[in-house]
Every structure is written in structure tokens, then in C-alpha cells.
Write a protein that holds these residues in place. Structure first.
Motif, short mmCIF file in Angstrom:
data_model
loop_
_atom_site.label_atom_id
_atom_site.label_comp_id
_atom_site.label_asym_id
_atom_site.label_seq_id
_atom_site.Cartn_x
_atom_site.Cartn_y
_atom_site.Cartn_z
N UNK A 280 28.09 -23.52 15.23
CA UNK A 280 27.00 -22.65 15.00
C UNK A 280 27.08 -20.72 15.30
N UNK A 281 27.62 -20.02 14.37
CA UNK A 281 28.02 -18.47 14.73
C UNK A 281 26.79 -17.50 14.19
N UNK A 282 26.43 -16.71 15.59
CA UNK A 282 25.07 -16.31 15.04
C UNK A 282 25.66 -14.85 14.37
N UNK A 283 25.24 -14.53 13.54
CA UNK A 283 25.60 -13.34 12.19
C UNK A 283 24.29 -12.26 12.74
N UNK A 284 23.64 -11.05 11.39
CA UNK A 284 22.81 -10.56 11.44
C UNK A 284 21.87 -10.88 10.95
N UNK A 285 21.84 -12.44 10.06
CA UNK A 285 20.68 -12.66 9.78
C UNK A 285 20.29 -14.09 9.33
N UNK A 286 20.10 -14.92 9.90
CA UNK A 286 20.39 -16.26 10.17
C UNK A 286 21.29 -16.87 11.01
N UNK A 287 21.77 -18.25 11.13
CA UNK A 287 23.36 -18.42 11.98
C UNK A 287 23.60 -19.50 10.92
N UNK A 288 25.35 -19.57 11.32
CA UNK A 288 25.92 -19.97 10.76
C UNK A 288 26.73 -20.95 11.07
N UNK A 289 26.42 -23.12 9.74
CA UNK A 289 26.63 -23.29 10.83
C UNK A 289 28.70 -23.75 10.57
N UNK A 290 29.17 -24.48 11.09
CA UNK A 290 30.71 -24.59 10.49
C UNK A 290 30.50 -26.48 10.51
N UNK A 291 30.90 -26.57 9.14
CA UNK A 291 31.04 -28.27 9.04
C UNK A 291 32.09 -28.80 8.73
N UNK A 292 33.49 -27.83 8.28
CA UNK A 292 34.48 -28.33 8.35
C UNK A 292 35.86 -26.67 9.08
N UNK A 293 36.41 -27.26 9.79
CA UNK A 293 38.17 -25.74 9.94
C UNK A 293 38.70 -26.70 9.96
N UNK A 294 39.75 -25.74 9.90
CA UNK A 294 41.46 -26.13 10.15
C UNK A 294 42.08 -25.03 10.88
N UNK A 295 42.53 -25.89 12.19
CA UNK A 295 43.61 -25.18 12.98
C UNK A 295 45.12 -24.01 12.37
N UNK A 296 44.92 -23.76 13.32
CA UNK A 296 46.60 -22.86 12.01
C UNK A 296 47.29 -24.12 12.34
N UNK A 297 48.32 -24.48 11.01
CA UNK A 297 49.81 -25.31 11.43
C UNK A 297 48.55 -27.20 11.60
N UNK A 298 47.12 -27.38 10.72
CA UNK A 298 47.40 -28.55 11.35
C UNK A 298 46.39 -29.17 9.59
N UNK A 299 45.63 -29.83 10.01
CA UNK A 299 44.56 -29.99 8.34
C UNK A 299 43.77 -29.78 8.77
N UNK A 300 42.37 -30.36 7.75
CA UNK A 300 41.44 -29.84 7.78
C UNK A 300 40.16 -30.52 8.58
N UNK A 301 40.12 -30.46 9.01
CA UNK A 301 39.16 -31.12 9.94
C UNK A 301 37.47 -31.34 9.77
N UNK A 302 36.38 -32.77 10.12
CA UNK A 302 35.16 -32.11 10.25
C UNK A 302 34.73 -31.56 11.27
N UNK A 303 33.82 -31.16 11.51
CA UNK A 303 33.31 -30.85 12.50
C UNK A 303 34.13 -31.38 13.69
N UNK A 304 33.04 -32.61 13.34
CA UNK A 304 33.05 -33.70 14.91
C UNK A 304 34.40 -33.77 15.71
N UNK A 305 34.91 -34.32 14.95
CA UNK A 305 36.79 -34.33 15.21
C UNK A 305 37.94 -33.09 15.83
N UNK A 306 37.59 -31.86 15.36
CA UNK A 306 37.48 -30.27 15.74
C UNK A 306 37.28 -30.02 17.10
N UNK A 307 35.70 -30.08 17.45
CA UNK A 307 35.61 -29.86 18.83
C UNK A 307 36.42 -30.80 19.75
N UNK A 308 36.44 -32.13 19.52
CA UNK A 308 37.09 -33.19 20.50
C UNK A 308 38.03 -32.91 20.33
N UNK A 309 38.74 -31.45 19.74
CA UNK A 309 40.41 -30.60 20.37
C UNK A 309 40.01 -28.95 20.71
#
Length: 314
Positions: A280-309
Motif C-alpha cells: 500500500x502506497x500513500x497518494x494525494x487522494x487514496x491508497x494505491x495497492x500494488x498487486x504485481x511487480x517486477x524487479x529490474x532484470x527479473x520477471x513479473x511476480x504477484x505481490x505475495x512472491x515479491x514481498x518475500x524477496x
């Protein structure tokens, strides 16, 4: 009908396949030159070229069609190929080259363009992405009679499509490509029956879909969560939306997110919480909940896998 087809990417390939399946005669295909692709930067033919060759259709790949431009010999060769093809109609879909007036005037029925918006909204290069980014409720395809302007020609045939919160640019692109392929066949059917009606574009409601720029990738958390969630969807797969997270030297790409209409005590950009359900990231209006991310040089990951690393600083 005897149709010359001009197009380059996957969006256009579906239209070419549909025209072939409908029984139209395609004596020539115009497409962009082969481009380097992949890690080895091997020259790769466009999706349209691959489809044309599979159907044994001659292909022409000039870098320009301007007879007085930078590549006059290539333009002249393309002109001779077009004249020899004797098209009744030229169908254009995401070709990527400007058509000079001599091309527009060549076919007896003119040039039909498959444009991925409901004109006059989102004329220009990136109508799919800009419609999502703007929060439009619907988009669609317009079959347009081309003229010398930028997507200013008369409208011949339209089909609408609702935009939902599940639409990324990639998903919407595929749906519009299929819709456009059906629409061009239907428009030509009406042309042959004499029932196709030309309608000038209205002067009101004109907007321009500027070309995507990598400089737009970084998320600005002084905007609202709703705006940022739309930008993430609009920039999937290109150019991708990026942000910096604590503890990571390189920016990460965000591929899926949810806008939560709630108050918070953080400053824009603050990480409010991070767990398997989302970051959850604070914004000027509301909260943005990130659900899928990708580190530089990595693959797309669901957030559950991303936060583990991700070792978030305490």
C-alpha cells in the motif's frame, strides 16, 4: 474486392487474415522493414509480413513512400508495385508510414483505415493507452476514409467496446484487434452492397493520443490512486509504470494495482504497509495497492512472491 493491405504489427495481422478468409484478393502487402529483435538483435519480419508470406502474397517494405523524400528509390519501387497491383481499395492498419497524396488517390475506392478509437476522440499514435489512462468508459474501432490529415477523414463504420477495470492496454489491444478485423470485413461488405455511408467527423470532442514516451513511466504519487491505477494499466506492456521502493537501488515496474478510496496519514509515496495482500502506497487522494511487480532484470511476480524477496528497511 482487389485490395492492397498496409500494416505492420499484430493488430494489423488479424485484419489481413480476416480479409483473406473473406475471399478478397490481396495482390500486394505493404509493411515496415524487418527490425532487430531479441537478445541477438536478429532481423525479424513484422507480424503482417509473416502472415502475407504464409499466404503467398508479395510483400513490399519501403522505408518511405515519399517520392521526393530520403529514400526515393524505395518509394518509386513501391509506387511501381502499387500500380501493378491495380487495387480497388487500400486497407491500412497500424502501418507506421505516412501515406502521400499519390497513394491516397491511387485506389478507385480510396484508402480505408482501421483506427482503434471512436473518432474524433483519440486521433493519433496511442489511442488504446490514452483511453485507459483518461478513464474513458468505452472505446472502439472506426473504419475511416483516409485523407491528408491526422486521422481526420470521414467515418464509415464504427463499433464500440466498453473499458473495464480489468483492461490493461495489452488486453484491450487484443480485443480491439479482433473487433477491427470483423469491422473492416463488414464495412467492405456494405461498400460492395452500396449501403456504406460516409459521415464527416464532428468538430467537437477532438482529442489527440500522443505517442508513448518512456519518460512517462515514473509514477507521481502527488496524483490520486485512481489516476495511478489507470496509468499502470495503460502502460502495460509498454512503456511500463515504475516506482522506487525502499531498500531497492533500481526502480521496479508495477503491472497491477488497485485504487482504494480511503484516508491515510502518510505523505505521497510513503509505504503504508506491505504483506501478501499488497503493498500500500500513500497518494494525494487514496491508497494505491500494488498487486504485481517486477524487479529490474527479473520477471513479473504477484505481490505475495515479491514481498518475500524484498527486504524493506525498518
Amino acid at each position: 474486392m482487389r485490395i492492397v493491405f498496409a500494416g505492420t504489427p499484430e493488430f494489423a495481422r488479424l485484419a489481413l487474415d480476416a480479409l483473406i478468409a473473406a475471399g478478397h484478393e490481396i495482390p500486394l502487402v505493404l509493411t515496415q522493414p524487418d527490425r532487430p529483435s531479441g537478445r541477438g538483435l536478429k532481423l525479424t519480419p513484422s507480424a503482417v509480413k509473416q502472415a502475407a508470406l504464409a499466404a503467398n502474397i508479395p510483400v513490399c517494405q519501403p522505408r518511405s513512400l515519399k517520392l521526393d523524400g530520403k529514400y526515393p528509390e524505395e518509394a518509386q519501387a513501391a509506387r511501381e508495385a502499387l500500380l501493378a497491383a491495380e487495387p480497388e481499395l487500400l486497407v491500412v492498419a497500424a502501418y507506421g508510414l505516412i501515406l502521400p497524396e499519390w497513394v491516397l488517390a491511387l485506389p478507385s475506392y480510396g484508402c480505408f483505415n482501421i483506427h482503434a478509437s471512436l473518432l474524433p476522440r483519440w486521433r493519433g499514435a496511442a489511442p488504446i493507452q490514452r483511453a485507459i489512462e483518461a478513464g474513458d468508459d468505452e472505446t472502439g474501432v472506426t473504419i475511416m476514409l483516409m485523407d491528408a490529415g491526422l486521422d481526420t477523414g470521414a467515418m464509415l463504420f464504427t463499433r464500440a467496446l466498453p473499458i473495464t477495470a480489468q483492461h490493461s492496454a495489452a488486453v484491450l489491444h487484443d480485443e480491439l484487434a479482433a473487433l477491427g478485423a470483423k469491422a473492416i470485413v463488414q464495412a467492405i461488405d456494405e461498400l460492395q452492397r452500396g449501403t456504406l455511408v460516409s459521415q464527416p467527423q464532428p468538430q467537437e470532442g477532438v482529442t489527440y493520443a500522443a505517442k508513448l514516451d518512456k519518460a512517462e513511466s515514473p509514477l507521481d504519487f502527488s496524483q490520486s490512486a485512481a489516476v495511478l491505477a489507470r496509468r499502470i494499466r495503460a502502460f502495460d506492456p509498454v512503456p511500463g509504470a515504475t516506482l522506487h521502493l525502499p531498500g531497492l537501488a533500481e526502480p521496479v515496474k508495477a503491472w497491477q494495482a488497485l485504487a482504494i478510496d480511503t484516508s491515510h496519514g502518510g505523505a505521497p509515496g510513503d509505504v503504508l504497509q506491505a504483506d501478501a495482500q499488497g503493498i500500500d502506497i500513500a497518494t494525494a487522494d487514496g491508497v494505491l495497492r500494488l498487486l504485481e511487480l517486477q524487479k529490474a532484470g527479473g520477471k513479473r511476480q504477484p505481490v505475495a512472491a515479491f514481498v518475500q524477496g524484498w527486504q524493506k528497511p525498518s
